[in-house]
Design an enzyme around this catalytic site. Structure first.
Site, short mmCIF file in Angstrom:
data_model
loop_
_atom_site.label_atom_id
_atom_site.label_comp_id
_atom_site.label_asym_id
_atom_site.label_seq_id
_atom_site.Cartn_x
_atom_site.Cartn_y
_atom_site.Cartn_z
N HIS B 131 28.22 -18.16 -9.99
CA HIS B 131 28.45 -19.60 -10.01
C HIS B 131 27.53 -20.32 -10.99
CE1 HIS B 131 31.14 -19.97 -6.47
NE2 HIS B 131 30.60 -18.81 -6.18
N VAL B 255 20.07 -0.97 13.36
CA VAL B 255 18.86 -1.41 14.05
C VAL B 255 19.29 -2.00 15.39
CG1 VAL B 255 16.99 -3.13 14.03
CG2 VAL B 255 17.53 -1.80 11.98
N ARG B 398 31.28 -14.94 6.01
CA ARG B 398 30.04 -15.45 5.42
C ARG B 398 29.04 -15.74 6.54
NH1 ARG B 398 34.36 -18.88 3.91
NH2 ARG B 398 35.06 -18.68 1.78
N SER B 425 27.86 -18.04 -0.11
CA SER B 425 28.08 -18.47 -1.49
C SER B 425 27.08 -19.57 -1.85
CB SER B 425 29.50 -19.00 -1.63
OG SER B 425 29.70 -19.49 -2.93
N CYS B 492 44.59 8.97 -10.48
CA CYS B 492 45.14 7.67 -10.09
C CYS B 492 45.87 7.10 -11.29
CB CYS B 492 44.02 6.73 -9.64
SG CYS B 492 44.51 5.01 -9.54
N CYS B 494 47.75 4.34 -11.50
CA CYS B 494 47.74 2.88 -11.68
C CYS B 494 46.47 2.43 -12.42
CB CYS B 494 47.83 2.16 -10.35
SG CYS B 494 49.25 2.64 -9.36
N CYS B 529 49.99 0.70 -6.57
CA CYS B 529 50.58 1.55 -5.54
C CYS B 529 49.63 1.72 -4.36
CB CYS B 529 51.06 2.88 -6.09
SG CYS B 529 49.88 4.23 -5.98
N CYS B 534 47.86 8.72 -5.15
CA CYS B 534 46.63 9.47 -5.39
C CYS B 534 45.85 9.81 -4.13
CB CYS B 534 45.74 8.73 -6.38
SG CYS B 534 45.08 7.17 -5.77
#
Lengths: 414, 575
Positions: B131, B255, B398, B425, B492, B494, B529, B534
């Protein structure tokens, strides 16, 4: 750079048939296959029913493929296996095809390319399955590969969403391997697969088929533990309050096939909205000169017999391709037709036996498949039943139609 | 706001069901409410934005049972009795970046995460935007770190060999009358809040840069410093570099408790044994409040906020080259810029996220309504977006505080803990800068304790990435294949990922030999896919590599095996 007349991409039934027919025309050809062995998806289709039209006998997928592979080998056609096409670039006189394999990166030049890349399955995400992301969600083809190629059991207790042919066949296959198939759910009010498969794969094994139902949610954080199914309305939207939780360890999807058209798209070939494959003429040439498409890459066929048939025609046409001005007459798609392949004809070509494949847009009884030229009916054929899952094929002498660039040719079901 | 005023406000909304009191410099809310939204509302009523006086939520939620933290099913003694200078709890971007900065020193550092891989929660479930900070104002830690972090990203990504692209961010406005307000806003951002790249650009220039953006945008706020990174990629890279420099990463390590004596954490219990750290760093994301509580140092509360993003096929990548969002009401303060459209470093478009309060800290299940709402909104940013191009979607939770700012500080009661909490964020953007501050703080605290700390002389800031052959020039690719022919075997289709790359992922510094672990590192299954073709091959490669049967290969978690064994097992038994 090595120069070919035809490069065929894909070593499944379409690739094999087109390679054989192109070779028969005496041309220099190369077939490229990304897997270790030729045969494509047929390798994992160990059920029977292949070859009824073409060989008049019931073969399993591998047997059907073997017939073509034997001819392919006899004719000493060159093939590169375990080789992946990374890029095709259109040039003035053909195409440069870049491939990678264990030997490295190679550029090949060819006058024409046939895309025989088959199709892929729609995924859970494409039909907006929501909830968690556990293991145990498979497309029917992936489940089939696990069972038939790897000898592995992907589920003990599952439901199948979608009544496409692979889903029906997997319902039977998994049952035979000791898994419990709790039901096949189909969002549409009618089955998506062939009628014979509904009988042979579900009814014969007492597997219930729930029409107008869909999966609305999956559960489980590690392995899938359950799915939620709901009844859907006429717009296929789930109806609130009809949810039902079914405990199972896998969700198997047979929700449609999409032609593998990425290479065609990168070359700028125009795609058809309905077939999701490239548009083509009666010679199986796409909107890109010298680029051909056939089999399930062109449109999803019901039977491998049709795939071999149109691929053979594409192979012949590609081998005999000479660059020239195209005189294409486009077909109009009228009432009640889902789609027609091809979408146009080359007026300069032999039109005495044009093969057309079509699907109706709904279930019809006793309607006629009709061709009109400039408004006049020039051809009709009556069908007792027409259903979208059952593709129909006709061979038509179009010379009789006296077509020219100004003709309007329309296909419909009335 | 004094406590009486807070109470008065609470009373007006909650009719005496919630009481507020000051305790140890926090505002503690107590009572009972059946709606989670009401609890959030009550806490917001008591909270002051960016304040260091935090709201602690002790309101009993009677509407449903709050799910317990998911912990691994197994336990062992692999860490039993071990001593560490620093224990970092949490393998997200915060924990991983802190681990890497601490690896510059001769310290015994353990990073523990309960998940089977790094970045499995919020750090791997966001849009990967770096950002510019244009929505933040001076006075908050977010603002301070976003400016520092943003500037650091180039060099960090270069050192860690992670793809990074500065693509810029456009926030488009559809109403012309807002123009003077936005101009003033931009000036404030630029000259007062030090977001120096803030610019207003005209419709003409906007359309010239992004031809497919909403033509009804009258003007846009532009920040050239906005960038994209793969959020789990950078987390894994940080952690790998930390491991290469001597940090121990223990995944599947939860933990579960702490022994605190005289305001000092003495020991920490986990499912892999009790460990004895000198210093604990709390980077536990949505569970940072729980960790603080275990440490006897709970002075803030986390309210989980879920967001869902969709990923579009690379075909749709042409619709936008940058990051863009729409602002329809003039600069109303909200918790995010309200989602947007982002062109990822892998060439896909990412749409979202939304923001929904939830009491479930690990609820990453997706809902159809989230996708459709986000799409409806972002179609006004880029009209040509279509749901048909969606290849997948994911949700993340978040970990904000009610003050909506980060907590980067040493324990207030407990002496040997540093909190890196409330990270939401732009936490990904801030991480490199936060990590440096926490490193300094940790050194200071350890030294104060009498520890002599030397520099790690063999520290190497450079991480070598797994080669991405698809991105290479043919010659370079050819050379690699000649050296290792597995790089020429495409698994793979794709994403064009080779067997060699998958094997590299399996032998990487933090090998996670699961379908998802491989997918996160080298991308097989990330394409259109979604692994249909794959996945069997990937499972076979993992099985061969580990020399285990295919049915022992997992998708991700411990009980997530993909297969149930040989189909002929039964017939074998009969023989």
């Amino acid at each position: 750079m090595k120069e070919y007349d035809v490069i065929i991409i894909g070593g499944g039934p379409a690739g094999l048939a087109s390679a054989i027919s192109a070779k028969d025309e005496g041309k220099d050809i190369l077939l490229i296959e990304r897997e270790v062995r030729l045969g494509g998806i047929l390798k994992q289709c160990i059920h029977d029913g292949f070859g009824l039209l073409r060989f008049n006998e019931k073969l399993s997928g591998p047997e059907y493929a073997e017939k073509y592979i034997d001819i392919f080998n006899e004719k000493k056609i060159k093939a590169l296996t375990l080789t992946f096409v990374t890029e095709i670039v259109k040039e003035e006189n053909g195409f440069t095809v870049s491939v990678v394999n264990r030997d490295g990166v190679t550029n090949l030049h060819t006058k024409t390319v046939i895309l025989a890349t088959g199709c892929r399955e729609r995924t859970a995400r494409q039909i907006f399955i929501h909830g968690t992301r556990p293991s145990g969600i498979f497309t029917a083809g992936t489940a089939q590969a696990f069972v038939n190629i790897y000898g592995q059991k992907p589920t003990k207790k599952c439901i199948i969403l979608g009544s496409g042919d692979i889903g029906l066949i997997m319902a039977r296959r998994l049952t035979l391997e000791g898994a419990e198939v709790k039901g096949v759910y189909e969002a549409k009010p009618t089955p998506s697969g062939l009628t014979r498969n509904v009988h042979q794969c579900l009814n014969d094994y007492n597997i219930p088929l729930h029409l107008s139902h869909t999966v609305t949610r999956v559960f489980g954080n590690s392995r899938l533990t359950a799915v939620e199914v709901s009844r859907v309305d006429e717009n296929m939207a789930p109806i609130k309050g009809t949810e039902q939780i079914i405990e199972c360890d896998a969700l198997i999807l047979s929700v449609g096939l999409i032609p593998e058209n990425e290479l065609a798209e990168t070359l700028g070939a125009k795609l058809n909205e309905r077939t999701k494959g490239p548009v083509c003429d009666n010679l199986y040439m796409t909107s890109v000169d010298g680029l051909f498409s056939c089999g399930n890459a062109l449109h999803v066929n019901d039977l491998v017999d049709y795939v071999s048939e149109n691929a053979a025609e594409a192979g012949k046409a590609a081998a005999n391709y000479i660059k020239s001005e195209r005189k294409l007459l486009e077909f109009s798609v009228g009432e009640n037709l889902l789609y027609i392949v091809p979408q146009s004809i080359e007026l300069e070509s032999d039109l005495s036996a044009v093969t057309v494949y079509f699907r109706s847009s709904g279930d019809f009884n006793g309607k006629k498949f009709t061709i009109k030229v400039n408004g006049d009916t020039v051809f009709e054929k009556k069908y007792a039943f027409l259903r979208p899952p059952e593709m129909e094929k006709l061979v038509i002498d179009m010379n009789k139609f006296n077509l020219n660039m100004n003709s309007r040719i329309e296909f419909s079901i009335i | 706001m004094n406590i009486k005023k807070i109470q008065k406000r609470l009373n007006s909304s909650f009719d005496g069901k919630v009481t507020a009191s000051y305790r140890d410099n926090s505002i503690v809310l107590e009572g009972e409410l059946s709606s989670w939204d009401d609890i959030v509302k009550a806490c917001y009523t008591a909270a002051k934005r960016y304040s260091k006086t935090h709201v602690v939520n002790d309101i009993k939620f009677t509407g449903a049972e709050i799910p317990k933290m998911r912990v691994p099913d197994f336990s062992d003694k692999s860490l039993e009795g071990s001593f560490w200078d620093v224990l970092i709890i949490g393998g997200g971007i915060s924990g991983a970046s802190i681990a890497r900065e601490l690896s510059k020193w001769e310290l015994d550092v353990l990073l523990a995460d309960k998940e089977p891989d790094l970045a499995l929660q919020a750090s791997g479930r966001n849009d990967g935007e770096i950002h510019p900070g244009v929505d933040l104002s001076k006075g908050s830690l977010k603002h301070r770190y976003v400016l520092l972090g943003n500037k650091m990203y180039e060099s960090v990504c270069k050192e860690l060999s992670v793809p990074f692209e500065r693509r810029g961010q456009y926030v488009g406005f559809t109403q012309r009358w807002t123009f003077p307000f936005v101009v003033l806003y931009a000036l404030k951002k630029k000259y007062i809040d030090d977001v120096t790249d803030t610019k207003i650009i005209s419709r003409k220039n906007l359309i010239a840069a992004e031809g497919k953006i909403n033509p009804n945008f009258k003007f846009a706020l532009f920040n050239s410093s906005a960038a994209c990174v793969c959020p789990y990629g950078i987390t894994i890279a940080y952690a790998e570099n930390a491991v290469s420099n001597g940090v121990k990463v223990s995944l599947g390590t939860a933990v579960t408790g702490m022994v605190v004596e005289d305001e000092n954490i003495v020991s920490v219990s986990t499912n892999r044994g009790t460990i004895y750290p000198k210093l604990v760093i709390n980077a536990a994301g949505v569970f940072s409040e729980d960790v603080a509580k275990m440490a006897g140092d709970r002075f803030f509360s986390i309210h989980p906020r879920k967001g869902t993003d969709s990923i579009l096929d690379k075909k749709a990548g042409v619709l936008l080259n940058s990051i863009a969002a729409i602002k329809e009401t003039a600069l109303k303060r909200s918790h995010t810029k309200g989602g947007g459209v982002l062109h990822t470093v892998h060439g896909n478009l990412l749409i979202g996220p939304d923001a929904l309060e939830t009491y479930k800290k690990e609820d990453t299940a997706t809902e159809p309504s989230s996708i459709s709402k986000v799409f409806a909104k972002q179609k006004r940013t880029v009209p040509a977006l279509t749901e048909r191009d969606i290849i997948t979607y994911f949700a993340g939770v978040r970990a904000p505080t009610f003050e909506e700012d980060f907590i980067i500080e040493a324990g207030r009661k407990t002496k040997n803990i540093i909190h890196c909490a409330g990270i939401q964020s732009p936490g990904l953007t801030c991480a490199p800068a936060i990590a440096l501050d926490i490193e300094a703080k940790a050194l200071e605290m350890l030294k104060k304790d009498g520890l002599v700390i030397n520099e790690n002389k063999s520290f190497n800031p450079i991480r070598k990435a797994i080669p991405a052959l698809k991105e290479m020039a043919p010659k370079e690719r050819e050379e690699l294949i000649k050296k290792n022919p597995d790089y020429g075997v495409i698994v793979c289709r794709c994403e064009e990922i080779s067997k060699g790359e998958i094997l590299d992922a399996l032998s990487s510094p933090i090998s996670v030999p699961t379908v998802d672990g491989v997918k996160k590192r080298v991308r097989p299954g990330m394409g259109r896919c979604q692994g249909g073709f794959c996945m069997p091959l990937v499972i076979q490669i993992i099985a061969d590599y580990l020399n285990i049967p295919m049915d022992e290969v997992k998708k991700s978690y411990d009980n997530s095996s993909v297969l149930f064994g040989d189909i002929k097992e039964k017939s074998k038994e009969l023989l």
